[in-house]
Design an enzyme around this catalytic site. Structure first.
Site, PDB file in Angstrom:
ATOM      1  N   GLY A  13       6.299 -29.980  11.307  1.00  0.00           N
ATOM      2  CA  GLY A  13       7.412 -29.051  11.029  1.00  0.00           C
ATOM      3  C   GLY A  13       8.656 -29.813  10.605  1.00  0.00           C
ATOM      4  CB  VAL A  26      17.824 -44.437   1.340  1.00  0.00           C
ATOM      5  CG1 VAL A  26      18.143 -44.863  -0.086  1.00  0.00           C
ATOM      6  CG2 VAL A  26      16.478 -43.725   1.399  1.00  0.00           C
ATOM      7  NE  ARG A  74       2.720 -26.985  11.106  1.00  0.00           N
ATOM      8  CZ  ARG A  74       3.647 -27.438  11.959  1.00  0.00           C
ATOM      9  NH1 ARG A  74       3.446 -28.559  12.602  1.00  0.00           N
ATOM     10  NH2 ARG A  74       4.754 -26.750  12.174  1.00  0.00           N
ATOM     11  N   GLY A 104       6.766 -35.113  14.861  1.00  0.00           N
ATOM     12  CA  GLY A 104       6.459 -34.803  16.260  1.00  0.00           C
ATOM     13  C   GLY A 104       5.222 -35.530  16.758  1.00  0.00           C
ATOM     14  CG  ASP A 105       2.604 -33.643  19.565  1.00  0.00           C
ATOM     15  OD1 ASP A 105       2.851 -33.055  18.497  1.00  0.00           O
ATOM     16  OD2 ASP A 105       1.999 -33.099  20.511  1.00  0.00           O
ATOM     17  CB  THR A 127       9.557 -31.899  16.554  1.00  0.00           C
ATOM     18  OG1 THR A 127       9.222 -30.598  17.056  1.00  0.00           O
ATOM     19  CG2 THR A 127       9.589 -32.858  17.719  1.00  0.00           C
ATOM     20  CG  ASP A 129       8.504 -27.471  18.768  1.00  0.00           C
ATOM     21  OD1 ASP A 129       9.200 -26.519  18.364  1.00  0.00           O
ATOM     22  OD2 ASP A 129       7.355 -27.692  18.361  1.00  0.00           O
ATOM     23  CG  ASP A 131       7.005 -31.123  21.413  1.00  0.00           C
ATOM     24  OD1 ASP A 131       7.579 -31.831  20.570  1.00  0.00           O
ATOM     25  OD2 ASP A 131       6.016 -30.431  21.141  1.00  0.00           O
ATOM     26  CG  MET A 171      10.107 -21.170  16.035  1.00  0.00           C
ATOM     27  SD  MET A 171      10.209 -22.163  14.531  1.00  0.00           S
ATOM     28  CE  MET A 171       9.453 -21.060  13.353  1.00  0.00           C
ATOM     29  NE  ARG A 173       3.599 -26.778  17.451  1.00  0.00           N
ATOM     30  CZ  ARG A 173       2.816 -26.580  16.394  1.00  0.00           C
ATOM     31  NH1 ARG A 173       1.542 -26.364  16.556  1.00  0.00           N
ATOM     32  NH2 ARG A 173       3.298 -26.626  15.188  1.00  0.00           N
ATOM     33  CB  ALA A 188      19.139 -14.324  27.739  1.00  0.00           C
ATOM     34  NE  ARG A 254       9.944 -25.500  10.676  1.00  0.00           N
ATOM     35  CZ  ARG A 254       8.636 -25.222  10.529  1.00  0.00           C
ATOM     36  NH1 ARG A 254       7.903 -24.945  11.600  1.00  0.00           N
ATOM     37  NH2 ARG A 254       8.085 -25.204   9.366  1.00  0.00           N
TER      38      ARG A 254
HETATM   39  O1  F6P Z   1       6.694 -27.557  15.727  1.00  0.00           O
HETATM   40  C1  F6P Z   1       7.755 -26.868  15.146  1.00  0.00           C
HETATM   41  C2  F6P Z   1       7.465 -25.401  15.051  1.00  0.00           C
HETATM   42  O2  F6P Z   1       8.562 -24.788  14.403  1.00  0.00           O
HETATM   43  C3  F6P Z   1       7.137 -24.698  16.358  1.00  0.00           C
HETATM   44  O3  F6P Z   1       8.259 -24.381  17.136  1.00  0.00           O
HETATM   45  C4  F6P Z   1       6.403 -23.483  15.862  1.00  0.00           C
HETATM   46  O4  F6P Z   1       5.561 -22.982  16.886  1.00  0.00           O
HETATM   47  C5  F6P Z   1       5.631 -24.038  14.693  1.00  0.00           C
HETATM   48  O5  F6P Z   1       6.327 -25.187  14.245  1.00  0.00           O
HETATM   49  C6  F6P Z   1       5.475 -23.110  13.519  1.00  0.00           C
HETATM   50  O6  F6P Z   1       4.645 -23.746  12.602  1.00  0.00           O
HETATM   51  P1  F6P Z   1       4.467 -23.347  11.074  1.00  0.00           P
HETATM   52  O7  F6P Z   1       5.691 -23.766  10.336  1.00  0.00           O
HETATM   53  O8  F6P Z   1       3.267 -24.125  10.647  1.00  0.00           O
HETATM   54  O9  F6P Z   1       4.286 -21.863  11.051  1.00  0.00           O
END
Ligand code: F6P
Length: 318
Positions: A13, A26, A74, A104-105, A127, A129, A131, A171, A173, A188, A254
Site C-alpha cells: 500500500g 535522491v 502487491r 510494510g511487512d 505503511t 497501518d 504495524d 483502515m 488491516r 468517539a 491513504r
Molecule cells: O496496508 C495498507 C492498507 O491500506 C490497509 O489498511 C488496507 O486494509 C489495505 O491496505 C487495502 O488494500 P488495497 O489497497 O489493496 O485495497
C-alpha cells in the site's frame, strides 16, 4: 563515473511520506555522486526490469505529495524462490550496490530473502497501518489517522443534528492502531480493534449504555477487517431500533497530503538510508525509537511484539 549505484522501490500500500523519503534519498545520494535508480511498481517492476534513473529535478516537488510517484504493487509471486533468484540476477546485472525498499511487512519479508541471497538491503517502514512493530511509527500513519479523524469529526456533527448513531470504518488491516487513535482523537464512544475482538451484540450493549448516559449520537469506529460490520448495522437498526448511518472512510486516509510529521520523517529516513550506504552498512531496517531514528537488524525487525498501545486502549475503554 559515479561512485555507487543505489536502487529504491516502494511496495504494498502506498503511504503519505514515501515521496518525501525518495526525495531525501535522491538529493543526498546525488550530492555524494551516487547513481540512483528507481525500480517502478515494487517487486513486480524488479522482475520486469522496469528501472529509471532519478535526478533531483525529478523529485523537486515531492515533499507535499501523497502516494508514490515510482508506483507500487502487491506482487505475491515474489515469495517463490525461483522469482527471488531471478531478482538477484537482475540486481547484479544492473550493478546495484544497495537496494532500499520502502513498505510494510510484505516488503520486509522480500528484502530479508534478498539479503540471504547476498543483496545489500535497507528497509524503510512505509505503511499507514503502523504495524511494523520494531518501529514506533511508519510513514503515513500520522497522516492517515489525522485524515480519518477530520472526516469522522465532520460526519459526527451531522449525526448529532439528527440523533443518529454513526458507524465509521477506518483502515488498518490486522492492526488497531489507526482505529484507536481515530477513536480517541475524534471523541468517539466505542472502538473495535483486532487486538480486542468484540461482537456486534456487545457493541449494541455499549451503545445502549452510552445512550442511557444522555448521548443520543454514539460514534463507533471499526477497523476494516471487523467481521461483524453488516451484522452490527442490522442489529442497531432492527433490534435496537436506532437510526444508524455508516461510512467507509477508505482511500482518503491513504491518499491524503502528508502531514508535516510524515514529510519530515520520510525525508529523514531517506537521508539516513544514504548515510548507511556511504558507511557500507546494510541488512538494516531503519525505524523510530523514543522519537529518534534508529537502526535494527532487518532479520530481527519482524520478530518484535505488537506495537499496539494496550494502555491507551484500556484508558479509552474506562
Ligand atoms: O496496508 C495498507 C492498507 O491500506 C490497509 O489498511 C488496507 O486494509 C489495505 O491496505 C487495502 O488494500 P488495497 O489497497 O489493496 O485495497
Amino acid at each position: 563515473m559515479k561512485n555507487n549505484t543505489v536502487a529504491v522501490f516502494t511496495s504494498g500500500g502506498d503511504a503519505p511520506g514515501m515521496n518525501a523519503c525518495i526525495k531525501g534519498i535522491v538529493d543526498y545520494a546525488f550530492k555524494n555522486d551516487m547513481k540512483i535508480l528507481a525500480i517502478r511498481s515494487g517487486y513486480k517492476g524488479l522482475i520486469a526490469e522496469d528501472f529509471i534513473e532519478l535526478t533531483p529535478e525529478m523529485v523537486k516537488d515531492n515533499m507535499h505529495r501523497a502516494g508514490t510517484f515510482i508506483k507500487t504493487s502487491r506482487y505475491h509471486d515474489f515469495f517463490k524462490p525461483e522469482i527471488q533468484k531471478k531478482a538477484v540476477e537482475i540486481l547484479k546485472n544492473h550493478n546495484i550496490n544497495y537496494l532500499i525498499g520502502i513498505g510494510g511487512d510484505g516488503t520486509y519479508r522480500g528484502l530479508i530473502e534478498l539479503k540471504k541471497l547476498g543483496i545489500n538491503v535497507i528497509g524503510i517502514p512505509g505503511t499507514i497501518d503502523n504495524d511494523i512493530n520494531y518501529s514506533e511509527t511508519s510513514l503515513g500513519f500520522d497522516t492517515a489517522y489525522n485524515a480519518a479523524t477530520e472526516n469522522i469529526k465532520a460526519a459526527s456533527e451531522s449525526m448529532r443534528s439528527f440523533d443518529r448513531v454513526f458507524v465509521a470504518e477506518v483502515m488498518g488491516r490486522h492492526s488497531g492502531n489507526i482505529a484507536l487513535n481515530v477513536a480517541i482523537a475524534s471523541g468517539a464512544d466505542i472502538v473495535a480493534v483486532p487486538e480486542k475482538p468484540i461482537t456486534a451484540d456487545n457493541i449494541c450493549k455499549k451503545v445502549n449504555a452510552v445512550k442511557a448516559k444522555g448521548n443520543n449520537s454514539p460514534v463507533i469506529i471499526v477497523h476494516d477487517y471487523y467481521p461483524y460490520y453488516d451484522e452490527l448495522l442490522n442489529k442497531l437498526r432492527n433490534v435496537c431500533k436506532l437510526e444508524a448511518r455508516s461510512q467507509i472512510i477508505g482511500f482518503v486516509q491513504r491518499g491524503a497530503s502528508p502531514t508535516a510529521y510524515d514529510t519530515i520523517l520520510g525525508w529523514s529516513y531517506g537521508i539516513h538510508a544514504i548515510e548507511l550506504c556511504l558507511k557500507n552498512k546494510f541488512g538494516i531496517a531503519i525505524g523510530t525509537q523514543n522519537n529518534r531514528i534508529f537502526d535494527c537488524d532487518i532479520e530481527k525487525s519482524l520478530t518484535y511484539p505488537s506495537n499496539f498501545d494496550i494502555d491507551l486502549y484500556n484508558k479509552f475503554d474506562i
